[in-house]
Design a protein around this motif. Structure first.
Motif, short mmCIF file in Angstrom:
data_model
loop_
_atom_site.label_atom_id
_atom_site.label_comp_id
_atom_site.label_asym_id
_atom_site.label_seq_id
_atom_site.Cartn_x
_atom_site.Cartn_y
_atom_site.Cartn_z
N LEU A 1 3.88 22.23 -9.22
CA LEU A 1 5.24 22.75 -9.37
C LEU A 1 5.72 22.68 -10.81
N TYR A 2 5.32 21.59 -11.52
CA TYR A 2 5.74 21.40 -12.91
C TYR A 2 4.51 21.42 -13.81
N TRP B 1 22.29 11.47 -23.31
CA TRP B 1 21.64 12.10 -22.18
C TRP B 1 21.24 11.05 -21.14
N THR B 2 21.29 11.44 -19.88
CA THR B 2 20.76 10.63 -18.79
C THR B 2 19.82 11.51 -17.95
N GLY B 3 19.09 10.87 -17.05
CA GLY B 3 18.19 11.63 -16.21
C GLY B 3 18.90 12.69 -15.38
N PRO B 4 19.98 12.34 -14.66
CA PRO B 4 20.69 13.37 -13.89
C PRO B 4 21.26 14.48 -14.77
N VAL C 1 15.26 15.46 -10.65
CA VAL C 1 15.56 14.32 -11.50
C VAL C 1 14.43 13.30 -11.49
N GLN C 2 13.70 13.19 -10.37
CA GLN C 2 12.59 12.25 -10.32
C GLN C 2 11.48 12.64 -11.29
N ARG D 1 9.93 10.69 -14.56
CA ARG D 1 8.48 10.53 -14.71
C ARG D 1 8.02 11.04 -16.07
N CYS D 2 8.59 12.14 -16.52
CA CYS D 2 8.24 12.69 -17.83
C CYS D 2 8.66 11.75 -18.95
N LEU D 3 9.85 11.17 -18.83
CA LEU D 3 10.33 10.25 -19.87
C LEU D 3 9.46 9.01 -19.93
N ARG D 4 9.02 8.50 -18.77
CA ARG D 4 8.14 7.34 -18.77
C ARG D 4 6.79 7.68 -19.38
N HIS D 5 6.31 8.90 -19.14
CA HIS D 5 5.01 9.32 -19.69
C HIS D 5 5.04 9.33 -21.22
#
Length: 288
Positions: free
Chosen positions: A87-88, A111-114, A125-126, A130-134
């Motif tokens: 999907l992404y 900025w925040t995740g939402p 948002v999940q 996940r992208c930010l953690r990566h």
């Protein structure tokens, strides 16, 4: 409707391999059933009889008869499946990173995740988290930076970095710094035995103050060795004494010392200039 039974003739050496699969306790059930189907088909057993003995549908028996007859043992393997389209994609990650370079919506300080998911509209948002953690991006941690207005900053920085990356031959590169006003606290440490027999290790809440101390340290970049000294006061006299001990530790060697502005400023304020000059004659200083 069951297709016409395909005659199965075992390829050379395949019987031993198939029988070994049937005997091995590590063989997966699907591979075990396929091996039994091929062996029974090679012995002339009918498709319906094989299906009843192995416990599968007749069409499954017919499938593996045809697959083995066409490709041998390789035909008993599962064909690669394309799976679900992701999907992404990396393009989604690029959109998230580009959005972080833009200012947040009016009324928000960061900025925040939402907020990122709301601005992108088609990203959950999940996945944003996940992208930010990566990419190891922390939206909460405070970040700061400093830009120098010194016109010679590039040359000075290149000189200091060059000492770390490519030091001069047969020379000692030292990084010198200080840590003033360190509290010298004395705490009781040891083991505490509890009524139930367990023992805890730690330190007591009470302590005794012994004033403060100043730490001078010189790190040898090539070896990681450290020369350190403590002093009750933080004056240029104590620092020059420490630098003299550093020079004595490397006799007949060319030294390159990297100091920070704080320590250098302390050296520049009057006092015994002869001792100061002796240090500068023995040490090539890179001031940042």
């Amino acid at each position: 409707m069951i297709p016409e039974a395909r005659e199965v003739r075992l390829w050379r050496g395949d019987r031993k391999k198939l029988e070994a699969r049937c005997r091995s306790p590590r063989t997966m059930q699907q591979d075990l059933k396929r091996a039994r189907i091929v062996l029974l088909a090679a012995d002339g057993v009918s498709t319906r009889a094989i299906a009843k003995e192995v416990g599968v549908q007749p069409r499954i028996v017919s499938l593996w008869r045809h697959r083995y007859a066409d490709r041998g043992l390789d035909g008993l393997k599962d064909k690669p499946r394309p799976g679900k389209k992701p999907l992404y994609t990396p393009t989604t990650d690029k959109r998230i990173l580009e959005l972080l370079d833009k200012p947040p919506p009016p009324g928000f300080g960061r900025w925040t995740g939402p907020l990122l998911a709301q601005a992108l509209r088609d990203v959950d948002v999940q996945y944003v988290w996940r992208c930010l953690r990566h990419y190891k991006i922390d939206l909460v941690a405070r970040k700061s930076w400093c830009e120098s207005n010194d016109p010679d900053f590039a040359g000075k920085a290149a000189e200091v970095v060059g000492l770390y990356v490519n030091p001069p031959a047969k020379a000692i590169v030292l990084c010198v710094d200080e840590k003033p006003s360190i509290q010298a606290l004395e705490r009781a440490q040891g083991y505490l035995k509890l009524p139930n027999g367990r023992a805890l290790t730690g330190q007591s809440h009470d302590y005794k103050r012994h004033g403060t101390t100043t730490l001078f340290a010189a790190l040898q970049v090539a070896t990681g060795k450290i020369i350190a000294s403590h002093s009750k006061q933080r004056r240029r006299v104590e620092f020059l004494k420490f630098m003299a001990s550093v020079v004595e530790a490397f006799p007949d060697r060319e030294l390159h010392v990297i100091l920070d502005n704080l320590t250098w400023g302390g050296l520049s304020q009057g006092g015994d200039s002869s001792a100061h000059d002796q240090i500068l004659l023995a040490v090539s200083v890179s001031k940042v």
